[in-house]
Every structure is written in structure tokens, then in C-alpha cells.
Scaffold this active site. Sequence first.
Site, PDB file in Angstrom:
ATOM      1  N   ALA A  57       9.808   3.889  -7.373  1.00  0.00           N
ATOM      2  CA  ALA A  57       8.862   4.569  -6.524  1.00  0.00           C
ATOM      3  C   ALA A  57       8.782   6.066  -7.037  1.00  0.00           C
ATOM      4  O   ALA A  57       7.909   6.549  -7.083  1.00  0.00           O
ATOM      5  CB  ALA A  57       9.656   4.650  -5.154  1.00  0.00           C
ATOM      6  N   CYS A  58       9.739   6.678  -7.668  1.00  0.00           N
ATOM      7  CA  CYS A  58       9.831   7.932  -8.228  1.00  0.00           C
ATOM      8  C   CYS A  58       8.902   7.808  -9.532  1.00  0.00           C
ATOM      9  O   CYS A  58       8.235   8.785  -9.770  1.00  0.00           O
ATOM     10  CB  CYS A  58      11.003   8.356  -8.685  1.00  0.00           C
ATOM     11  SG  CYS A  58      12.146   8.779  -7.389  1.00  0.00           S
ATOM     12  N   ALA A  59       9.074   6.804 -10.269  1.00  0.00           N
ATOM     13  CA  ALA A  59       8.214   6.569 -11.776  1.00  0.00           C
ATOM     14  C   ALA A  59       6.779   6.483 -11.141  1.00  0.00           C
ATOM     15  O   ALA A  59       5.753   7.069 -11.672  1.00  0.00           O
ATOM     16  CB  ALA A  59       8.610   5.443 -12.478  1.00  0.00           C
TER      17      ALA A  59
END
Length: 168
Positions: A57-59
Site C-alpha cells: 500500500a505504501c509503495a
Amino acid sequence: VVLVWRSSAHGKRGLPRINAPAPNFSLADQHGRLRTCAEFLGRWLVLYFYPREDTPACAEQAARFRDAMAEFEALGAAVCGVSVDSSASHGAFARKLNLGFTLLADPDGAVAARYGSLRKLGFIKVARRNTFLIDPQGRVARVYLGVHPSRNARAVADDIRKLAQGNA
């Protein structure tokens, strides 16, 4: 996306108030350079907090901001991602994803806490996935809580456009 417009919700979560001065920060970026809130005065600042690097999700969220950088620059906006990861970790993450924007290291979570975006899980601290749009005068213009990684960049860019045109 939960968009906070009213000031009443802010006191309960420690969030900065809309139209109030943005909480100051002084943090190292992915190159080890100290960056401050004041250096972004005169342009829009998208300050997005994310939990951990190298998670799907952060990527995805970082890649969406990366892919929209030309649009943000055309709107006169800078983008800064903030997490409790180290400056060195930010450097590796930025290189891996070819990010053309600033990542700020907040290892003790103090800035995330000032923005009501620090989550404590026992002895572990992570940033909540919240985004703050700061106007060119250094005031909080919008607060986005619990954002969706794939829609965050688009929502913020759309709001900058509306606010700049006086349509918000």
C-alpha cells in the site's frame, strides 16, 4: 477517504485545524538534508504520512504521487512523504521506486504526533495514512484521514486546482 472540514473533529484527534498554521517540522530527508516547513512557504505543500516503506500500500501511494509529479509541479505544489522510517531507509525506498519528491524521516514520531497521525502499537510506532494540504501561506487547507493509497494523489491534486480557482 475521510475528509475533515469542521474544526470540531480536530480537537478530539489532535489534528491541526483547517485554516490554522501548519505545525512546524524540521526533519531529515532521504539525502540526510534537514528540511523545514518554512522552506515550502509560497507554494502548496502536500504532506502525506504513511506507515512503512516497502509495503504494497505504501509503495502504491508513493508511485501514485510519483506519477502525478508533473501535475503537482504545474499546480505549484511540493510533495513530501513522512514516516517513522530512517533517512537511509527513505533513500533506498526512493531509489527503488524512482521517486522524484521528498521523503522525510520522523523516527521518534514527534511530527506525526503534532499532525495527529501517530499510531502506537505497543512499543511500535507507525504513522497513520493521513494527508495534509498546506496552502502557500503555511495554513492547513485540507485534512484527509485514512486515505486510500490509489486515490490519494488524485483527490489532493483536484482540491489544489479547486482551491487555487476559488471553487472550494
